[in-house]
Design a protein around this motif. Structure first.
Motif, PDB file in Angstrom:
ATOM      1  N   THR B  49       0.824  -1.216   0.000  1.00  0.00           N
ATOM      2  CA  THR B  49       0.000   0.000   0.000  1.00  0.00           C
ATOM      3  C   THR B  49       0.858   1.266   0.000  1.00  0.00           C
ATOM      4  O   THR B  49       1.804   1.395   0.768  1.00  0.00           O
ATOM      5  N   TYR B  58      -3.033  -0.184  -3.964  1.00  0.00           N
ATOM      6  CA  TYR B  58      -2.048  -1.259  -4.017  1.00  0.00           C
ATOM      7  C   TYR B  58      -1.039  -0.957  -5.124  1.00  0.00           C
ATOM      8  O   TYR B  58      -1.404  -0.890  -6.300  1.00  0.00           O
ATOM      9  N   GLY B 105       2.452  -0.359   5.281  1.00  0.00           N
ATOM     10  CA  GLY B 105       1.160  -0.244   4.592  1.00  0.00           C
ATOM     11  C   GLY B 105       0.047   0.086   5.562  1.00  0.00           C
ATOM     12  O   GLY B 105      -0.831   0.913   5.296  1.00  0.00           O
ATOM     13  N   ASN B 132      -5.678  -4.403   4.567  1.00  0.00           N
ATOM     14  CA  ASN B 132      -4.290  -4.654   4.971  1.00  0.00           C
ATOM     15  C   ASN B 132      -4.260  -5.868   5.885  1.00  0.00           C
ATOM     16  O   ASN B 132      -4.747  -5.806   7.015  1.00  0.00           O
TER      17      ASN B 132
END
Lengths: 282, 152, 713
Positions: B49, B58, B105, B132
């Motif tokens: 991310t 992404y 991320g 996530n």
């Protein structure tokens, strides 16, 4: 690792359509959440056409009334007050797609063109009788979404055509929604989905819209079911009869599948729940 | 080959990228920003991310050429001024870091939520972080850390 | 006092900054990339390999086969039965065949994909029952890897004095570790011409041994260093990339990186053993267990890996944390052509807990006894004996976990389609009835710091921090006085693997002992009266005493043929209570709340422990409801479902500290115990909510619906 390809990045619709006409082996790239997964998993492609920088294909949901841009992301649609008010089933479906990241990337046009049997946005688009404008260098045509879905991952959109807009018909006086079955609540594929709109009162089902995804090769409007109970007095037996016919339709469309053993009873339960006659017995 | 100009963590960059290069590859292999991780390569885990115009995406499913003219942020942005961002401090304090592979991320997604100005409660945090994956922490201490920063 | 405090993790800062270097983050000048070519058949002879196209791809440097292995082409933690590169025969879909090395990862991957292999397919064996009966031999010695027994009392008499006998067969699935970081590592030659490997691993010393054997080099010629490791859960105990990296460096003399993609990881990595557990329990009408007869049949896949350990542990823990006088347990493990199954958090016990906890609830239900009460009646207490005949004399906190849960249990309020369930477990810390040592050493240094040389691998669970806390406590110094040097075969001694929840207990004790040795010396030299370490260092150097070692091997005895003995020096105990909610239309089960009570001996770092418990619960939800690896079908995380943040319930943790006298400051372990009872408590809660007894995992909506359709229970 992606295969080696050339990616075109037109800035205008006209330019995009020219490239589509000139290049033979080309795939349209929007959010990339489906196409790039295929490419990461070993599929090859020679040319991509990235349409996300085409200014005249993009506008905010609601800014052109009920005409949605194919480049609207799931996040834009589920973040739009206009969509929430006028197309609540679509709003709900788009808010459930993949994950926040996928919703920031993936587009509604991409969801249609990819034509996955499990696409979350397609059943709600079907209940709003979505019509697509397909443009090519030679001109444009209007097609009902239902008529261009040909099979799993197969549409009637021609190689040199782009979806340039999506028109939806709002329903008034309906309660609308979207329900789906997944193994977990995020990052999950719909294993069964139902978009519905019901105009009813205490006694009557005046008008019904029902579309089902992830059960048959393509998501479909359950027209037989809609006719069977629409305009009828509410009755459990009537609903059960309509469900039996619906199941037969599903079997005709999909053939016998092992997953039907649980998906069909779940479908029936979901529809009973939606129509307020849920069977909570064990 | 495409010449792209974009902003990375506040800095203007101009460089040539190959058509098939992903943003993940651009950041990790070309620019050496290894805080961006590859966990699955198909948009199912969230380790890659980054923020694109302040929204989490992404980078494994984003072509590098798509960031032309746009703003990209990686976890380095959070402590650009040499001080830890409150989220980073809260992650440390709450024990929200175990193996640390999902952490960059996760922090970026949480940062995007905190910065969005939206009303934040436990449900919105869970929703925001639902793209996530973390295999170590069971998420609870991550949730606690984000709540701390959102003052809930 | 650092022990007992929620000290912040040592590695958290570099991790929140994104600065930690994991296996694939390391770059070396002139680095080659390696890709392993794997079998596309589950059981076959290789007829022909055509690499001509691959050789033509620009950038391809070498394609290595088993013929390029200078030493032994076999590895395995207990039984060396697994080839690094196939010798013309493949045993599972994914068995490695060739290693391609190229100047770029793209060239290596393209070359690997272009290699054409023709196979002569053989009849495959895909389950233990066909493995037992088939004439097809997967390994020369036959298909039965091992058979373990635990026999105690008189099983016939046990059942004849029972008022109730409950018999069920439970089945579990293959699981993938799904650590977020896939296997990766780099290798290169150092200035002395030795091979250095930096990889994502759970055990550097074991890996050095294997690499030395592979390359026929003395261990001194190999150095293995742990990279920051993005989760292990047992999946980075076996050789992953290390052997290939070493072989590549050996042949090319150049730096080499190998990193698995997620698909490669899923193909190559070991799995959790699917177990079929036939369980017969006898009890008297007042709820006392009289006998258990258990037959466990496991699938270890194509290679042994940790199969024997899992079979052994399954047998030893078959009863759960209960006293049972009459026991007959038989645990068998078979080779098949499935992916090799290895170590995964709990070594078979999460599967066993699913069975023994389901049995306990069934007995309680049929006797009309409260599920918590039946556990209190039978639970292991101080002075009680386990089924291996081990009398527990200390640190037996099981009953305390039940008592801690009791108020929540009494207070449960059940709505429609809601249910509550209990799951208990006990778990022997460390390896089973075999020596299980750990060492570490401390050095006095010129810079006035204490060098903390630790062979244990931090894999995310927090061992670095916990072990440092133990050292600081022992030495009464602050963290600024100590420099940690971790998991480097050149700079640390073998601390054993990060597995079996053993690092806090075993290495922790070794650290404490090293600390005490140093402390004695420092006391003597006046450190605690104000002399500086720099000064003391100079004296120590002259005396030749700058190194202080700690060593601990827990007191255990081997198991006899009847499975009797003292397999572990200490046990952890836990009980989870779980509330679930079922969506009636879809039969989707959601976990709403968990109360987790754990006897950890001593909570060295309460925040870390809570983190372990939460993570264990997440994994237990996966095991119970979502995760399932299907060989040949599960290729990436898009069809392997691990819990997301939305799947996590509200959790309350309760830590019980019944100190373990042999442990560091009383500590035991929690890494695996955190997971073990969770799935069991979920299935018991589903029984409470729906009346359905789950016999097969995962119980996703599909299985629950089919069971509902077939008439429920």
């Amino acid at each position: 690792m992606l295969p080696i390809f050339k990616c075109h990045t037109p800035k205008s619709k006209e330019e995009a359509l020219s490239i589509l006409t000139e290049e033979e082996k080309i795939k349209v790239l929007a959010g990339g959440t489906d196409l790039l997964v295929e490419l990461q998993s070993g599929k090859k492609v020679e040319n991509l056409l990235d349409i996300t920088q085409v200014a005249d294909l993009k506008w905010d949901p609601g800014s052109k009334a009920q005409i949605i841009s194919p480049l609207n992301t799931h996040a834009e649609i589920s973040g739009s007050a206009f969509i929430r008010e006028n197309f609540p089933a679509l709003f709900k479906a788009c808010s459930l797609v993949g994950s926040p990241q996928i919703r920031n990337m993936g587009t509604i046009g991409g969801n249609i063109a990819n034509a996955s049997p499990a696409a979350d946005s397609i059943p709600p688009l079907l209940i709003y009788d979505a019509e697509l404008t397909l443009e090519s260098k030679g001109g444009s045509r209007q097609m009902a979404l239902a008529s261009i879905l040909e099979g799993p991952y197969r549409t009637g959109i021609l190689n040199h055509e782009l979806i340039s807009s999506i028109y939806l018909k709002p329903l008034s006086g309906f309660r609308e929604g979207y329900k789906r079955l997944t193994i977990r609540d995020s990052l999950a594929l719909s294993r069964l989905s139902v978009a519905y709109a019901i105009r009813d009162d205490r006694e009557m089902w005046h008008e019904i819209r029902l579309a089902i995804g992830s059960l048959t090769p393509i998501p479909f409007r359950a027209e037989g079911f809609e006719r069977a109970i629409g305009g009828q007095r509410k009755d459990r037996g009537l609903l059960e009869g309509a469900l039996t016919d619906l199941v037969n339709t599903v079997r005709e469309m999909a053939g016998e599948r092992p997953t039907h053993r649980f998906k069909i009873p779940i479908l029936k339960e979901l529809i009973r729940e939606i129509f307020g006659v849920g069977d909570a017995s064990r | 080959m495409h010449r792209i100009e974009f902003t990375l963590n506040g800095e203007r960059l101009e460089l040539d990228v190959e058509d098939h290069m992903t943003l993940l590859e651009l950041l990790r292999d070309r620019l050496g920003i290894t805080s961006v991780k590859e966990g699955c390569g198909i948009g199912e885990c969230g380790a890659c991310t980054v923020l694109l115009d302040d929204k989490p995406i992404y980078s494994c499913l984003t072509l590098a050429l798509k960031v032309r003219g746009r703003d990209v942020k990686t976890v380095e942005y959070l402590s650009l001024d040499g001080r830890l961002h409150p989220l980073q401090e809260a992650f440390i304090k709450r024990g929200a870091v175990q193996c640390g592979f999902c952490t960059p991320g996760m922090l970026l997604t949480a940062y995007s939520l905190i910065q969005s100005g939206k009303k934040v409660d436990e449900d919105t945090i869970r929703e925001a972080l639902s793209g996530n994956l973390c295999r170590c922490t069971g998420y609870i201490q991550i949730l606690e850390a984000v709540k701390d920063v959102a003052h809930i | 006092m650092p022990v007992g405090k929620p000290i912040e993790r040592l590695d958290a800062l570099e991790k929140v900054l994104g600065a930690a270097k994991f296996g694939a983050d390391i770059k070396r000048e002139g680095m080659l990339y390696g890709v392993v070519v794997r079998s596309q058949k589950a059981h076959a002879r290789i007829h022909h390999i055509d690499t001509s196209q691959a050789q033509m791809i620009p950038g391809v440097v070498k394609i290595l086969s088993f013929r390029d292995i200078p030493g032994k082409n076999r590895f395995g933690v207990l039984r060396k039965d697994q080839p690094y590169l196939s010798e013309g025969y493949v045993r599972f879909l994914g068995d490695p065949i060739l290693l391609v090395l190229a100047e770029s990862e793209r060239a290596a991957r393209e070359a690997a994909a272009s290699i054409r292999i023709t196979y002569g397919e053989l009849e495959g064996i895909f389950g233990p029952s066909s493995s037992a009966l088939s004439n097809v031999k997967i390994h020369e010695d036959g298909n039965l890897l091992c058979q373990k027994k635990v026999i105690r009392g008189d099983i016939q008499k046990g059942f004849s004095t029972s008022d109730l006998v409950v018999e069920n067969t439970y089945q579990t699935q293959f699981l993938d570790h799904a650590f977020l970081e896939c296997e990766a590592g780099v290798g290169f030659l150092d200035e002395l011409g030795r091979i250095v490997i930096i990889s994502s691993t759970q055990n550097v010393h074991y890996k050095r041994k294997e690499v030395a054997t592979l390359l026929a080099l003395p261990e001194e010629k190999i150095r293995v260093i742990q990279a920051t490791t993005g989760g292990g859960f047992g999946g980075k105990l076996d050789m992953t990339v290390e052997g290939y990296v070493a072989l590549a460096v050996y042949h090319t003399k150049r730096p080499v990186m190998i990193r698995y993609t997620r698909s490669e990881s899923m193909l190559a990595n070991t799995k959790r053993h699917p177990l079929t557990i036939s369980y017969k329990t006898g009890a008297t009408k007042d709820g006392r267990l009289t006998a258990i007869q258990v037959r466990v049949v496991g699938d270890t896949g194509a290679y042994a890996s940790y199969g024997e350990v899992v079979a052994q542990r399954a047998a030893v823990h078959a009863s759960g944390p209960y006293e049972v006088p009459n026991v007959y347990v038989e645990s068998l493990m078979y080779y098949t052509n499935n992916p090799p199954c290895g170590a995964m958090r709990g070594f078979g016990i999460p599967q066993m807990a699913f069975a023994h906890e389901s049995q306990m609830d069934e007995i309680a239900r049929l006797l009309g006894i409260d599920p918590l009460q039946i556990r209190l009646i039978n639970g292991l207490k101080r002075g009680a004996s386990t089924i291996t005949g081990q009398r527990l004399t200390h640190s037996v906190g099981y009953i305390d976990t039940l008592k801690a849960i009791e108020p929540f249990w009494r207070d449960r309020r059940k709505g429609d389609w809601e249910g509550y369930g209990l799951g208990s477990m006990y778990y022997g810390i460390g390896n089973t009835g075999v020596p299980n040592p750990s060492s570490c050493y401390l050095t006095l240094r010129e810079d006035g710091k204490i060098g903390f040389h630790l062979g244990a691998c931090e894999i995310g669970q927090g061992s670095d921090t916990v072990l440092l806390q133990i050292l600081l406590q022992t030495l009464s110094v602050g963290p600024e006085g100590v420099e940690l040097i971790r998991a480097d075969t050149d700079l640390s001694k073998d601390a054993g693997s990060t597995s079996a929840s053993r690092q806090t207990y075993i290495t922790g004790k070794a650290v404490q002992l090293a600390g005490e040795a140093l402390k004695g010396y420092l006391e003597e030299k006046g450190f605690y009266r104000g002399r500086s370490l720099k000064e003391i260092y100079l004296e120590a150097k002259e005396e030749g005493r700058i190194l202080f070692e700690g060593f601990f091997d827990p007191p255990t005895t081997p198991l006899d043929p009847q499975g009797q003995g003292i397999p572990y020096a200490t046990y952890a105990f836990a009980t989870h209570m779980t509330k679930v909610e079922i969506e009636p239309a879809t039969m989707r089960c959601r976990v709403k709340k968990v109360i987790a009570a754990h006897d950890v001996g001593r909570a060295v770092n309460p925040v870390n422990i809570r983190g372990q418990i939460y993570g264990g619960i997440a994994m237990g939800i996966g095991l119970a409801l979502m995760e399932e690896f299907v060989p040949g079908k599960t290729l990436n995380l898009n069809n392997y479902y691990v819990a997301t943040i939305k799947d996590m319930p509200e959790v309350e943790t309760i830590l019980i500290e019944d100190p373990e006298p042999t442990g560091p400051y009383g500590a035991k372990g929690v890494g695996e115990p955190a997971l073990i009872p969770q799935a069991a408590s979920i299935v018991n809660a589903i029984r409470d909510a729906t009346g359905m007894r789950i016999l097969k995992l995962p119980c996703n909506f599909e299985r629950l619906w089919l069971q509902r359709l077939s008439g429920g229970t």
